[in-house]
Design an enzyme around this catalytic site. Structure first.
Site, PDB file in Angstrom:
ATOM      1  N   SER A   1      24.734  29.760  21.119  1.00  0.00           N
ATOM      2  CA  SER A   1      23.722  28.727  20.863  1.00  0.00           C
ATOM      3  C   SER A   1      22.437  29.075  21.609  1.00  0.00           C
ATOM      4  O   SER A   1      21.332  28.909  21.088  1.00  0.00           O
ATOM      5  CB  SER A   1      24.215  27.352  21.318  1.00  0.00           C
ATOM      6  OG  SER A   1      25.033  26.776  20.330  1.00  0.00           O
TER       7      SER A   1
ATOM      8  N   LYS B   1      29.225  25.313  32.814  1.00  0.00           N
ATOM      9  CA  LYS B   1      29.466  26.308  31.766  1.00  0.00           C
ATOM     10  C   LYS B   1      28.165  26.998  31.371  1.00  0.00           C
ATOM     11  O   LYS B   1      28.087  28.217  31.279  1.00  0.00           O
ATOM     12  CB  LYS B   1      30.064  25.586  30.549  1.00  0.00           C
ATOM     13  CG  LYS B   1      30.427  26.478  29.402  1.00  0.00           C
ATOM     14  CD  LYS B   1      30.855  25.675  28.179  1.00  0.00           C
ATOM     15  CE  LYS B   1      31.926  24.660  28.486  1.00  0.00           C
ATOM     16  NZ  LYS B   1      32.524  24.077  27.298  1.00  0.00           N
TER      17      LYS B   1
ATOM     18  N   THR C   1      32.849  30.737  19.773  1.00  0.00           N
ATOM     19  CA  THR C   1      33.736  30.184  20.812  1.00  0.00           C
ATOM     20  C   THR C   1      35.099  30.869  20.770  1.00  0.00           C
ATOM     21  O   THR C   1      35.634  31.283  21.811  1.00  0.00           O
ATOM     22  CB  THR C   1      33.875  28.662  20.662  1.00  0.00           C
ATOM     23  OG1 THR C   1      32.569  28.090  20.559  1.00  0.00           O
ATOM     24  CG2 THR C   1      34.576  28.049  21.844  1.00  0.00           C
TER      25      THR C   1
ATOM     26  N   LYS D   1      25.761  16.286  26.475  1.00  0.00           N
ATOM     27  CA  LYS D   1      26.822  16.094  25.474  1.00  0.00           C
ATOM     28  C   LYS D   1      26.553  14.783  24.769  1.00  0.00           C
ATOM     29  O   LYS D   1      25.927  13.879  25.333  1.00  0.00           O
ATOM     30  CB  LYS D   1      28.189  16.045  26.153  1.00  0.00           C
ATOM     31  CG  LYS D   1      29.352  16.346  25.217  1.00  0.00           C
ATOM     32  CD  LYS D   1      29.578  17.829  25.041  1.00  0.00           C
ATOM     33  CE  LYS D   1      30.559  18.122  23.922  1.00  0.00           C
ATOM     34  NZ  LYS D   1      30.932  19.534  23.857  1.00  0.00           N
TER      35      LYS D   1
ATOM     36  N   ASN E   1      37.435  24.984  14.253  1.00  0.00           N
ATOM     37  CA  ASN E   1      36.530  26.114  14.460  1.00  0.00           C
ATOM     38  C   ASN E   1      37.021  27.068  15.556  1.00  0.00           C
ATOM     39  O   ASN E   1      37.115  28.280  15.342  1.00  0.00           O
ATOM     40  CB  ASN E   1      35.135  25.563  14.801  1.00  0.00           C
ATOM     41  CG  ASN E   1      34.190  26.660  15.220  1.00  0.00           C
ATOM     42  OD1 ASN E   1      34.056  26.965  16.401  1.00  0.00           O
ATOM     43  ND2 ASN E   1      33.544  27.298  14.253  1.00  0.00           N
TER      44      ASN E   1
ATOM     45  N   ASP F   1      30.629  20.041  17.871  1.00  0.00           N
ATOM     46  CA  ASP F   1      31.861  19.959  18.675  1.00  0.00           C
ATOM     47  C   ASP F   1      32.918  19.435  17.700  1.00  0.00           C
ATOM     48  O   ASP F   1      32.766  19.621  16.484  1.00  0.00           O
ATOM     49  CB  ASP F   1      31.658  19.032  19.893  1.00  0.00           C
ATOM     50  CG  ASP F   1      32.816  19.107  20.891  1.00  0.00           C
ATOM     51  OD1 ASP F   1      32.943  20.131  21.583  1.00  0.00           O
ATOM     52  OD2 ASP F   1      33.618  18.154  20.972  1.00  0.00           O
TER      53      ASP F   1
HETATM   54  P1  NDP Z   1      37.226  21.044  15.187  1.00  0.00           P
HETATM   55  O1  NDP Z   1      36.892  19.668  14.812  1.00  0.00           O
HETATM   56  O2  NDP Z   1      36.748  22.172  14.345  1.00  0.00           O
HETATM   57  O3  NDP Z   1      38.818  21.208  15.343  1.00  0.00           O
HETATM   58  C1  NDP Z   1      39.540  20.414  16.239  1.00  0.00           C
HETATM   59  C2  NDP Z   1      41.013  20.743  16.072  1.00  0.00           C
HETATM   60  O4  NDP Z   1      41.742  20.110  17.105  1.00  0.00           O
HETATM   61  C3  NDP Z   1      41.582  20.211  14.778  1.00  0.00           C
HETATM   62  O5  NDP Z   1      42.643  21.036  14.382  1.00  0.00           O
HETATM   63  C4  NDP Z   1      42.079  18.831  15.193  1.00  0.00           C
HETATM   64  O6  NDP Z   1      43.088  18.289  14.352  1.00  0.00           O
HETATM   65  C5  NDP Z   1      42.617  19.124  16.562  1.00  0.00           C
HETATM   66  N1  NDP Z   1      42.566  17.889  17.368  1.00  0.00           N
HETATM   67  C6  NDP Z   1      41.485  17.121  17.615  1.00  0.00           C
HETATM   68  N2  NDP Z   1      41.810  16.044  18.362  1.00  0.00           N
HETATM   69  C7  NDP Z   1      43.133  16.163  18.583  1.00  0.00           C
HETATM   70  C8  NDP Z   1      44.072  15.377  19.287  1.00  0.00           C
HETATM   71  N3  NDP Z   1      43.699  14.243  19.906  1.00  0.00           N
HETATM   72  N4  NDP Z   1      45.350  15.807  19.320  1.00  0.00           N
HETATM   73  C9  NDP Z   1      45.724  16.972  18.691  1.00  0.00           C
HETATM   74  N5  NDP Z   1      44.882  17.747  18.003  1.00  0.00           N
HETATM   75  C10 NDP Z   1      43.618  17.346  17.949  1.00  0.00           C
HETATM   76  O7  NDP Z   1      36.710  21.212  16.696  1.00  0.00           O
HETATM   77  P2  NDP Z   1      36.445  22.546  17.528  1.00  0.00           P
HETATM   78  O8  NDP Z   1      37.399  23.610  17.114  1.00  0.00           O
HETATM   79  O9  NDP Z   1      34.996  22.801  17.504  1.00  0.00           O
HETATM   80  O10 NDP Z   1      36.787  22.044  19.007  1.00  0.00           O
HETATM   81  C11 NDP Z   1      38.082  22.186  19.592  1.00  0.00           C
HETATM   82  C12 NDP Z   1      37.965  22.129  21.113  1.00  0.00           C
HETATM   83  O11 NDP Z   1      37.109  23.197  21.555  1.00  0.00           O
HETATM   84  C13 NDP Z   1      37.342  20.856  21.686  1.00  0.00           C
HETATM   85  O12 NDP Z   1      37.920  20.577  22.944  1.00  0.00           O
HETATM   86  C14 NDP Z   1      35.873  21.249  21.882  1.00  0.00           C
HETATM   87  O13 NDP Z   1      35.236  20.446  22.864  1.00  0.00           O
HETATM   88  C15 NDP Z   1      36.046  22.676  22.356  1.00  0.00           C
HETATM   89  N6  NDP Z   1      34.875  23.518  22.229  1.00  0.00           N
HETATM   90  C16 NDP Z   1      34.263  23.716  21.018  1.00  0.00           C
HETATM   91  C17 NDP Z   1      33.156  24.544  20.923  1.00  0.00           C
HETATM   92  C18 NDP Z   1      32.521  24.884  19.623  1.00  0.00           C
HETATM   93  O14 NDP Z   1      31.639  25.761  19.618  1.00  0.00           O
HETATM   94  N7  NDP Z   1      32.892  24.278  18.509  1.00  0.00           N
HETATM   95  C19 NDP Z   1      32.568  25.156  22.131  1.00  0.00           C
HETATM   96  C20 NDP Z   1      33.334  24.957  23.334  1.00  0.00           C
HETATM   97  C21 NDP Z   1      34.418  24.145  23.355  1.00  0.00           C
HETATM   98  P3  NDP Z   1      42.738  17.080  13.331  1.00  0.00           P
HETATM   99  O15 NDP Z   1      42.058  17.740  12.177  1.00  0.00           O
HETATM  100  O16 NDP Z   1      44.060  16.500  12.997  1.00  0.00           O
HETATM  101  O17 NDP Z   1      41.851  16.124  14.062  1.00  0.00           O
END
Ligand code: NDP
Length: 450
Positions: free
Chosen positions: A382, A118, A213, A130, A245, A170
């Site tokens: 970033s 990536k 993102t 990571k 996020n 993350d």
């Molecule tokens: P956040 O913690 O802000 O949000 C995660 C969201 O996903 C929450 O709504 C959470 O619900 C839900 N979630 C987490 N685990 C599970 C699960 N096992 N089953 C169902 N829902 C789940 O994280 P991000 O938005 O930052 O990250 C989301 C995804 O994006 C991840 O895969 C991350 O690796 C990827 N990502 C993030 C980046 C970033 O800049 N932040 C960059 C690139 C990729 P709940 O509150 O109930 O846990």
């Protein structure tokens, strides 16, 4: 796939499984890449001889440590801490930190492996890494989160640095956690540097990092649809999972581009709003008071809440943007998406589709944008935050957002060019793997056996 190519993939994976027993997410991520690159590697004896892919699949360093901290009752709690320093061929290790009870070596290694490709795709000078912990911040007080972050950084600070390894956020690591982590690094090392990204704007953060993102995912999706389908977000119905996020800012940008987003979810369930998600309500629930998405249905008439997260993929849509977590779309969910008219799946989360789900997309001509390309906007900004820290200045929101948009459009162009070169025209997955790999591979060959 020809027999000798399949044999190469099978032999490679047999080694990976033997060397990394039980790490199923890591096996899954490596398998996807090896399958798409096998032909290319077999045509390039230097890459084989230099064992480039074998080396990419072995972390340069793995740090595992104890994180003891005191909860509000004065009791000692102990978590596991990790940092995977995967690959530094094209720049310092770079990749987020995840706090979630599911965190283990396999999940972090898959994330670090993906991150290497990536980061290369962004064209910025960043290697792959990571980290994280099995700490679950849900239900913890601010003071507990702070004490945990300080304990975590007390050990991590020995291994990172602005020119060595630059972590970011993350899952469950956002502005609050990055602030505590940065503060502790500064205290221990007596050094004010851009050692973390995703920082607050007052202390070296970049405008548009929070949005990057989600916005980047939509820029990527819009560009891929324009080039491959002569189509756009305008008037489309979009299903998005998650409400963190990535999901929030993907929803914001998809709406701005003229789409109707009808869902949001968390790990308990999902909401369906046929009138289109009211994002201010989601932001108030999630960013305002860290509430549950269920509350949306209590506040917005006409919307529905359903227990369980899988059902979100049965909601009819044109475009699906998974933005929650790994393996959230399995074969059954992919089939439901296709049966209900979905023709585009682009990944905001990392590895949200199982291999069986990807096979369903491929068999049904779904425009599939893989995570390592589609969600690269976060790490791209970033990288821009690191540049601004080095210059000791701040660019405007418009400047950063403009650079993000062109990086995402270039990722689409570079992926399609690589796919064409390797005889798989239009295949964004193969293209992303190939384009990401070539730069890292060439750098590794040039730097010798390390
Ligand atoms: P956040 O913690 O802000 O949000 C995660 C969201 O996903 C929450 O709504 C959470 O619900 C839900 N979630 C987490 N685990 C599970 C699960 N096992 N089953 C169902 N829902 C789940 O994280 P991000 O938005 O930052 O990250 C989301 C995804 O994006 C991840 O895969 C991350 O690796 C990827 N990502 C993030 C980046 C970033 O800049 N932040 C960059 C690139 C990729 P709940 O509150 O109930 O846990």
């Amino acid at each position: 796939m020809e027999k000798h190519v399949q044999q190469y993939v099978d032999d490679f994976m047999a080694q990976i499984v033997a060397k990394n027993p039980g790490e199923k997410e890591f096996h899954q991520a490596v398998h996807e890449v090896v399958e798409s690159l096998a032909e290319y590697i077999l045509q390039n004896p230097v890459l084989q001889k230099m064992k480039v892919l074998e080396r990419i699949a072995e972390p340069e360093r793995v740090v595992m440590f104890r994180v003891p901290w005191l909860n509000d009752k004065g009791e000692i709690e102990i978590n596991k801490g990790y940092r995977i320093e995967m690959n530094s061929a094209i720049g310092p290790y770079k990749g987020g930190i995840r706090f979630h009870s599911s965190v283990n070596l396999s999940i972090l290694k898959f994330l670090a492996f993906e991150q290497t490709f990536k980061n290369s795709l962004t064209t910025l000078p960043m290697g792959g890494g990571k980290g994280g912990s099995d700490f679950n911040p849900k239900g913890k007080s601010d003071a507990e989160v702070m004490r945990f972050c300080q304990a975590f950084m007390t050990e991590l600070s020995r291994h990172i640095g602005q020119f060595t390894d630059v972590p970011a956020g993350d899952i469950n690591v956002g502005g609050r956690e990055i602030g505590y982590l940065f503060g502790q690094y500064k205290r221990i090392r007596d050094e004010y540097s851009g050692v973390l990204t995703g920082k607050g704007l007052e202390f070296g953060g970049s405008l548009a990092r929070t949005e990057a993102t989600g916005y980047g995912l939509c820029y990527y999706t819009a560009e891929a649809m324009r080039v491959l389908r002569n189509d756009s977000f305008e008037g489309k119905t979009v299903v998005i999972s998650g409400s963190g996020n990535v999901a929030i800012f993907a929803t914001e940008k998809a709406q701005a581009l003229g789409a109707k987003v009808v869902t949001a979810s968390d790990s308990n369930g999902y909401i369906y709003d046929p009138n289109g998600i009211q994002l201010d309500v989601v932001k108030d629930i999630k960013l305002g008071h860290r509430g549950r998405i269920k509350e949306y249905a209590e506040r917005v008439p006409g919307s529905e809440y359903h227990e369980g997260c899988k059902g979100v993929w049965t909601v009819p849509c044109d475009i699906a943007l998974p933005c929650a977590t790994q393996n959230e779309i399995d074969e059954e969910s992919a089939k439901a998406l296709v049966a209900n008219g979905c023709t585009v799946v682009c990944e905001g989360a990392n590895m949200p589709s199982t291999p069986e789900a990807i096979a369903v997309y491929q068999a049904n001509n779904v425009l599939y944008g893989p995570a390592k390309a589609a969600n690269a906007g976060g790490v791209a900004v970033s990288g821009l935050e690191m540049s601004q820290n080095s210059y000791r200045l701040s660019w405007t929101f418009e400047e950063v957002d403009g650079k993000l948009k062109s990086i995402m459009e270039n990722i689409v162009a570079n992926s399609l060019e690589a796919a064409k070169e390797y005889g798989h025209e239009g295949d964004l997955m193969l293209g992303a793997n190939a384009a990401g790999f070539v730069k890292v591979a060439n750098a590794m060959v040039a730097q010798g056996v390390l």
